[in-house]
Design an enzyme around this catalytic site. Sequence first.
Site, mmCIF file in Angstrom:
data_model
loop_
_atom_site.group_PDB
_atom_site.id
_atom_site.type_symbol
_atom_site.label_atom_id
_atom_site.label_comp_id
_atom_site.label_asym_id
_atom_site.label_seq_id
_atom_site.Cartn_x
_atom_site.Cartn_y
_atom_site.Cartn_z
ATOM 1 N N LYS A 124 0.864 -1.187 -0.057
ATOM 2 C CA LYS A 124 -0.013 0.016 -0.003
ATOM 3 C C LYS A 124 0.710 1.133 -0.091
ATOM 4 O O LYS A 124 1.088 1.952 1.230
ATOM 5 C CB LYS A 124 -1.079 -0.060 1.180
ATOM 6 C CG LYS A 124 -2.295 0.827 1.004
ATOM 7 C CD LYS A 124 -3.099 0.498 -0.208
ATOM 8 C CE LYS A 124 -4.310 1.509 -0.453
ATOM 9 N NZ LYS A 124 -4.996 1.109 -1.520
ATOM 10 N N SER B 62 -8.480 -0.528 -5.233
ATOM 11 C CA SER B 62 -8.629 -0.305 -3.906
ATOM 12 C C SER B 62 -10.150 0.117 -3.912
ATOM 13 O O SER B 62 -10.934 -1.110 -4.008
ATOM 14 C CB SER B 62 -7.814 1.172 -3.603
ATOM 15 O OG SER B 62 -7.641 1.029 -2.142
#
Length: 604
Positions: free
Chosen positions: A210, A405
């Site tokens: 991430k 996402s």
Amino acid sequence: MEQEEKNYQPETRSRKFWRVVLGSMVGFVLASIITFILGILMFLGMIATLQKSASSMMSSTPNVKDNSVLVVDLTPSISERVVEMPFSFGDYSQESLGLDNILATIKAAAGDSKIKGIYLKSKTVSASPASTKAIRDALVEFKKSGKFIYSYSDVYTQNGYYMATVADKILLNPTGDMTFRGYAFQLMFYKNLIDKLDVDVQIFRHGQFKSAVEPYFLDKMSEANREQLSTLANSLWAVFVQDISKARKLSVDQLNNIADSLLCSSPQKALDLKLVDQLAYPDEAEKLIKSKLNLGEKDNVNYVSISKYAKTVTSKDNNKDKVAVMYAFGEISDGKGNSDRGIYSETFIKEFRKIYKNEDVKAIVLRVNSPGGSALASENIWHEIENAKKAGKKVVVSMGDYAASGGYYISCNSDYIYAEPNTITGSIGVFGMIPSVQKFMKNKLGITMDEVGSNQHSVPGGLYRPMDELESRNMQESVEEIYATFTKRVADGRHLRVTYVDSIGQGRVWAGCDALELGLVDAMGNIDDAIAKAANLASLDKYDVTYYPEQKDWFSTFFSMKDDAVDAAVRQKMGQFYDMYDGVQQVLNCSGVQARMPMLITVE
């Protein structure tokens, strides 16, 4: 007479002064009111005339002559959908094209006997890889009609050349240029800038991949991010060269050698390498088209632009049963907002609820083109899709350039998912980022703050003071809980184990072709494939397609163009430094836990 003279009193200076002043004031006020009223009437009259003129222009169907050639110029910005504007308003309202219109127009031209071929102008394509491929695939289908496609440009960027390879002939200016060097990612890091400003960025995340937050606390890529971006670049490049290899009859190894060795360094070398078919000037390109149309040297070619031809393309609405296409593009945010500028949860849910409660709508295609955003908004949209399925509606997702996402979060609950091979998806992970400007305000601005409250944490840590250990721990726990929910949603929607989702998650981004192998999507395909699948799942033989949200008329859109014009002006003035400005803005505007991908991709 004497009495009258006695009663007469000469006017004093002060009285005369106030009489003149008050008279002038009354006159000014009355004149202002009259001017205001006249101005309003004139403005309304001007707007009425403008609207009538524009409506007349837009309602009139352009006349397409026999033996015409469709000009496909893909240089203007390409978005998912655009509202047709009848006029051009200044430098920052450059004509833009909607992907939906482009695809529909090319499809219509294939079956139009008046259109004999396409003149492709693809110096560059102002779109991300998935949209570019969707247009190229539509042109491949167009060629099945037996009509020609010729491409000419003074310069071909890499993206432009990829589009040009669909043509029967590729022409390049003898003194022009062409780029062919491979895909790469360049990321900008703001750590040193943030340090100079004395700003502390407090970061909370789950997932080693991430990497959306890395530019704010690192000065180069982490090894995990380098790994995922390398894999992504190779996957995107593989799609690129495979399509070119098939079109140009050159092996993938040959194309990679050309890129690695920078062999395409001049137009003549591009010709020698068989990347283009002819070196020519614009007039010579037109002669080629005239020859194809059996026209004489003095005859004119009937060119029709794609934007003009789009006005002739109409859709029929004869069936009661509907497949609804709901567009969801842009960043995902909480609350209400303009759906042309992003996905706002309350606005989206209100529109989506109208769709699935409509008895005529039997299936829904969710067209997702989003890099993510608010985790809370993504969860709320996920829940509404669950409600649509409980109401008996089939939901199929068509992924565009991005469905990553939060964009993947709102996709994973559907009955079926289509992606393009070069769609950017996955990025299953969350993060929180809270800047603290306490030191910046004190050291740079000379401003200090103090606080008092009834309890230890009455004033939350964050912007004006760093979070303490307890607040940081609570924030990290929130991130972990949302990540656990996210992976559970994916596991349930895709019929996978949570542990497996976690292993391919951790915030890692994937190309659509890789996502297919991983089980994150069901098939490769475009929005037409998704519509056909939705109809099939709903057992529909005859149906019409309706599109949501309903687009605003051009008049309303014009008066909401202010922000877009300002942003375009800033982008133009700042040039390559705009990305730095945008990165700092993201730090300042980021609030709450985010499900957002680490980058947006631009291919030249």
